[in-house]
Motif scaffolding. Structure first.
Motif, PDB file in Angstrom:
ATOM      1  N   ILE A 147       0.837  -1.208   0.000  1.00  0.00           N
ATOM      2  CA  ILE A 147       0.000   0.000   0.000  1.00  0.00           C
ATOM      3  C   ILE A 147       0.866   1.251   0.000  1.00  0.00           C
ATOM      4  O   ILE A 147       0.638   2.197  -0.776  1.00  0.00           O
ATOM      5  N   ILE A 148       1.875   1.281   0.886  1.00  0.00           N
ATOM      6  CA  ILE A 148       2.774   2.440   0.945  1.00  0.00           C
ATOM      7  C   ILE A 148       3.515   2.597  -0.379  1.00  0.00           C
ATOM      8  O   ILE A 148       3.731   3.720  -0.859  1.00  0.00           O
ATOM      9  N   PHE A 149       3.903   1.482  -0.961  1.00  0.00           N
ATOM     10  CA  PHE A 149       4.616   1.504  -2.245  1.00  0.00           C
ATOM     11  C   PHE A 149       3.792   2.245  -3.300  1.00  0.00           C
ATOM     12  O   PHE A 149       4.303   3.137  -3.993  1.00  0.00           O
ATOM     13  N   PHE A 150       2.510   1.907  -3.409  1.00  0.00           N
ATOM     14  CA  PHE A 150       1.674   2.514  -4.442  1.00  0.00           C
ATOM     15  C   PHE A 150       1.265   3.945  -4.086  1.00  0.00           C
ATOM     16  O   PHE A 150       1.173   4.810  -4.969  1.00  0.00           O
ATOM     17  N   ILE A 151       1.018   4.204  -2.799  1.00  0.00           N
ATOM     18  CA  ILE A 151       0.658   5.563  -2.398  1.00  0.00           C
ATOM     19  C   ILE A 151       1.820   6.521  -2.641  1.00  0.00           C
ATOM     20  O   ILE A 151       1.630   7.662  -3.075  1.00  0.00           O
ATOM     21  N   SER A 152       3.039   6.074  -2.364  1.00  0.00           N
ATOM     22  CA  SER A 152       4.215   6.925  -2.590  1.00  0.00           C
ATOM     23  C   SER A 152       4.390   7.226  -4.078  1.00  0.00           C
ATOM     24  O   SER A 152       4.747   8.344  -4.463  1.00  0.00           O
ATOM     25  N   PHE A 153       4.106   6.236  -4.905  1.00  0.00           N
ATOM     26  CA  PHE A 153       4.163   6.460  -6.352  1.00  0.00           C
ATOM     27  C   PHE A 153       3.109   7.491  -6.767  1.00  0.00           C
ATOM     28  O   PHE A 153       3.373   8.383  -7.576  1.00  0.00           O
ATOM     29  N   PHE A 154       1.940   7.395  -6.162  1.00  0.00           N
ATOM     30  CA  PHE A 154       0.848   8.328  -6.420  1.00  0.00           C
ATOM     31  C   PHE A 154       1.263   9.732  -5.992  1.00  0.00           C
ATOM     32  O   PHE A 154       1.003  10.719  -6.699  1.00  0.00           O
ATOM     33  N   GLY A 155       1.921   9.842  -4.815  1.00  0.00           N
ATOM     34  CA  GLY A 155       2.362  11.138  -4.316  1.00  0.00           C
ATOM     35  C   GLY A 155       3.436  11.758  -5.190  1.00  0.00           C
ATOM     36  O   GLY A 155       3.461  12.976  -5.396  1.00  0.00           O
ATOM     37  N   CYS A 156       4.347  10.937  -5.687  1.00  0.00           N
ATOM     38  CA  CYS A 156       5.400  11.431  -6.582  1.00  0.00           C
ATOM     39  C   CYS A 156       4.795  12.049  -7.834  1.00  0.00           C
ATOM     40  O   CYS A 156       5.203  13.130  -8.267  1.00  0.00           O
ATOM     41  N   CYS A 157       3.809  11.366  -8.407  1.00  0.00           N
ATOM     42  CA  CYS A 157       3.151  11.885  -9.612  1.00  0.00           C
ATOM     43  C   CYS A 157       2.420  13.189  -9.315  1.00  0.00           C
ATOM     44  O   CYS A 157       2.461  14.137 -10.116  1.00  0.00           O
ATOM     45  N   GLY A 158       1.757  13.240  -8.157  1.00  0.00           N
ATOM     46  CA  GLY A 158       1.033  14.455  -7.785  1.00  0.00           C
ATOM     47  C   GLY A 158       1.952  15.634  -7.600  1.00  0.00           C
ATOM     48  O   GLY A 158       1.649  16.753  -8.031  1.00  0.00           O
ATOM     49  N   ALA A 159       3.101  15.412  -6.954  1.00  0.00           N
ATOM     50  CA  ALA A 159       4.053  16.489  -6.734  1.00  0.00           C
ATOM     51  C   ALA A 159       4.681  16.945  -8.051  1.00  0.00           C
ATOM     52  O   ALA A 159       4.853  18.139  -8.297  1.00  0.00           O
ATOM     53  N   TRP A 160       5.008  15.975  -8.885  1.00  0.00           N
ATOM     54  CA  TRP A 160       5.667  16.299 -10.166  1.00  0.00           C
ATOM     55  C   TRP A 160       4.730  17.079 -11.098  1.00  0.00           C
ATOM     56  O   TRP A 160       5.145  18.035 -11.746  1.00  0.00           O
ATOM     57  N   LYS A 161       3.450  16.672 -11.126  1.00  0.00           N
ATOM     58  CA  LYS A 161       2.479  17.331 -11.996  1.00  0.00           C
ATOM     59  C   LYS A 161       1.818  18.539 -11.335  1.00  0.00           C
ATOM     60  O   LYS A 161       1.016  19.223 -11.969  1.00  0.00           O
ATOM     61  N   GLU A 162       2.116  18.744 -10.053  1.00  0.00           N
ATOM     62  CA  GLU A 162       1.523  19.833  -9.276  1.00  0.00           C
ATOM     63  C   GLU A 162      -0.008  19.748  -9.311  1.00  0.00           C
ATOM     64  O   GLU A 162      -0.703  20.733  -9.520  1.00  0.00           O
ATOM     65  N   SER A 163      -0.507  18.529  -9.082  1.00  0.00           N
ATOM     66  CA  SER A 163      -1.942  18.282  -9.096  1.00  0.00           C
ATOM     67  C   SER A 163      -2.494  18.384  -7.671  1.00  0.00           C
ATOM     68  O   SER A 163      -2.134  17.583  -6.801  1.00  0.00           O
ATOM     69  N   TYR A 164      -3.358  19.380  -7.458  1.00  0.00           N
ATOM     70  CA  TYR A 164      -3.941  19.588  -6.129  1.00  0.00           C
ATOM     71  C   TYR A 164      -4.731  18.364  -5.684  1.00  0.00           C
ATOM     72  O   TYR A 164      -4.638  17.934  -4.533  1.00  0.00           O
ATOM     73  N   CYS A 165      -5.496  17.782  -6.600  1.00  0.00           N
ATOM     74  CA  CYS A 165      -6.327  16.620  -6.277  1.00  0.00           C
ATOM     75  C   CYS A 165      -5.466  15.430  -5.868  1.00  0.00           C
ATOM     76  O   CYS A 165      -5.747  14.763  -4.866  1.00  0.00           O
ATOM     77  N   MET A 166      -4.415  15.168  -6.632  1.00  0.00           N
ATOM     78  CA  MET A 166      -3.559  14.014  -6.347  1.00  0.00           C
ATOM     79  C   MET A 166      -2.793  14.196  -5.042  1.00  0.00           C
ATOM     80  O   MET A 166      -2.664  13.259  -4.252  1.00  0.00           O
ATOM     81  N   VAL A 167      -2.272  15.410  -4.816  1.00  0.00           N
ATOM     82  CA  VAL A 167      -1.522  15.672  -3.583  1.00  0.00           C
ATOM     83  C   VAL A 167      -2.445  15.578  -2.370  1.00  0.00           C
ATOM     84  O   VAL A 167      -2.068  15.048  -1.321  1.00  0.00           O
ATOM     85  N   THR A 168      -3.680  16.096  -2.509  1.00  0.00           N
ATOM     86  CA  THR A 168      -4.654  16.018  -1.409  1.00  0.00           C
ATOM     87  C   THR A 168      -4.998  14.562  -1.094  1.00  0.00           C
ATOM     88  O   THR A 168      -5.035  14.156   0.076  1.00  0.00           O
ATOM     89  N   THR A 169      -5.234  13.789  -2.144  1.00  0.00           N
ATOM     90  CA  THR A 169      -5.539  12.364  -1.959  1.00  0.00           C
ATOM     91  C   THR A 169      -4.383  11.649  -1.275  1.00  0.00           C
ATOM     92  O   THR A 169      -4.583  10.832  -0.367  1.00  0.00           O
ATOM     93  N   PHE A 170      -3.169  11.984  -1.707  1.00  0.00           N
ATOM     94  CA  PHE A 170      -1.976  11.394  -1.096  1.00  0.00           C
ATOM     95  C   PHE A 170      -1.896  11.724   0.393  1.00  0.00           C
ATOM     96  O   PHE A 170      -1.650  10.838   1.224  1.00  0.00           O
ATOM     97  N   ALA A 171      -2.116  12.999   0.741  1.00  0.00           N
ATOM     98  CA  ALA A 171      -2.036  13.423   2.140  1.00  0.00           C
ATOM     99  C   ALA A 171      -3.082  12.724   3.000  1.00  0.00           C
ATOM    100  O   ALA A 171      -2.796  12.291   4.123  1.00  0.00           O
ATOM    101  N   VAL A 172      -4.295  12.579   2.461  1.00  0.00           N
ATOM    102  CA  VAL A 172      -5.382  11.928   3.203  1.00  0.00           C
ATOM    103  C   VAL A 172      -5.068  10.449   3.423  1.00  0.00           C
ATOM    104  O   VAL A 172      -5.193   9.930   4.545  1.00  0.00           O
ATOM    105  N   LEU A 173      -4.647   9.775   2.350  1.00  0.00           N
ATOM    106  CA  LEU A 173      -4.333   8.344   2.462  1.00  0.00           C
ATOM    107  C   LEU A 173      -3.162   8.108   3.410  1.00  0.00           C
ATOM    108  O   LEU A 173      -3.176   7.160   4.210  1.00  0.00           O
ATOM    109  N   LEU A 174      -2.158   8.970   3.327  1.00  0.00           N
ATOM    110  CA  LEU A 174      -0.998   8.816   4.203  1.00  0.00           C
ATOM    111  C   LEU A 174      -1.383   9.050   5.662  1.00  0.00           C
ATOM    112  O   LEU A 174      -0.884   8.359   6.563  1.00  0.00           O
TER     113      LEU A 174
END
Length: 239
Positions: free
Chosen positions: A63-90
């Motif tokens: 789970i952490i493996f995939f969430i971290s990958f999700f967070g990396c993509c969110g940070a790289w693309k500067e996606s508010y939705c993805m970063v928010t989802t990452f923060a909530v899941l973490l």
């Protein structure tokens, strides 16, 4: 429009921390596989609740493996939705880990009783249940142990009591009669419960260190993700 000023630094830090989370996820997966492999036979003869522990560690790592990958993509693309989802899941994972740590501390004394009960149940079924018989034999050979608390435990099992024997997997010398009229001179005297506990105590520090490291980086990751969320939200117009 790129996140400016300090937000670029925060973006970079979120990306770096997510990479660290990715490494932590890999570490948990490795620990879960190692625990499952090293204690495979001990978990087989124990209860299903004890057997699920390495699996839980493995699942958490995935789970952490995939969430971290999700967070990396969110940070790289500067996606508010993805970063928010990452923060909530973490945050959810962090709270679950805290709850699991508290539960583990509260119920730590039950681990011994659960394991002992599983060993005794396997001993009673020895010879009748082939998978359990093989598991007990391999456990006794791998841990150089005999019985649950000591080798005399086998004398309470009727089929061994009448013949004054123990399973051959208890032997520490290679003779055909080593398990007949057993004594510490021919078989392993120490019980498997003691051996397994010693193994766990030896390796628990590694697990605790990894867990603390992961928790520390999770907190930092949540903080920086929230900062990045704020920066993205203030730096972009909602289309």
């Amino acid at each position: 429009m790129a996140v400016e000023g300090g937000m670029k630094c925060v973006k970079f830090l979120v990306f770096i921390f997510n990479f660290i989370f990715w490494v932590c996820g890999v570490a948990l997966i490795a620990i879960g596989i190692y625990a499952q492999t090293a204690l495979d036979k001990a978990l087989t003869v124990s209860s299903s609740s004890a057997s699920s522990t390495p699996v839980a560690i493995l699942v958490l790592g995935i789970i952490i493996f995939f969430i971290s990958f999700f967070g990396c993509c969110g940070a790289w693309k500067e996606s508010y939705c993805m970063v928010t989802t990452f923060a909530v899941l973490l945050s959810i994972i962090f709270l679950v880990e805290i709850a699991a740590a508290i539960a583990g501390y509260v119920f730590k004394d039950k681990v011994r009783s659960v394991l002992e009960e599983g060993l005794w149940d396997a001993m009673r079924k020895y010879g009748d249940d082939k998978p359990l018989t093989e598991a007990v034999d391999e456990l006794q050979r791998d841990f150089s142990c005999c019985g649950a608390n000591n080798y005399t435990d086998w004398f309470t099992i009727e089929r061994f009591k009448v013949n004054d024997t123990v399973p051959r997997s208890c032997c520490h010398i290679n003779t055909t009669s080593c398990n007949i009229h057993p004594s510490p001179a021919t078989i392993n005297e120490k019980g498997c419960l003691q051996s397994i506990e010693a193994w766990m105590k030896k390796n628990i520090l590694i697990v605790a260190a990894v867990a603390l490291g992961i928790a520390f980086f999770e907190i930092l990751g949540i903080i920086f993700a929230c900062c990045l969320m704020k920066g993205i939200r203030s730096g972009y117009e909602v289309m």
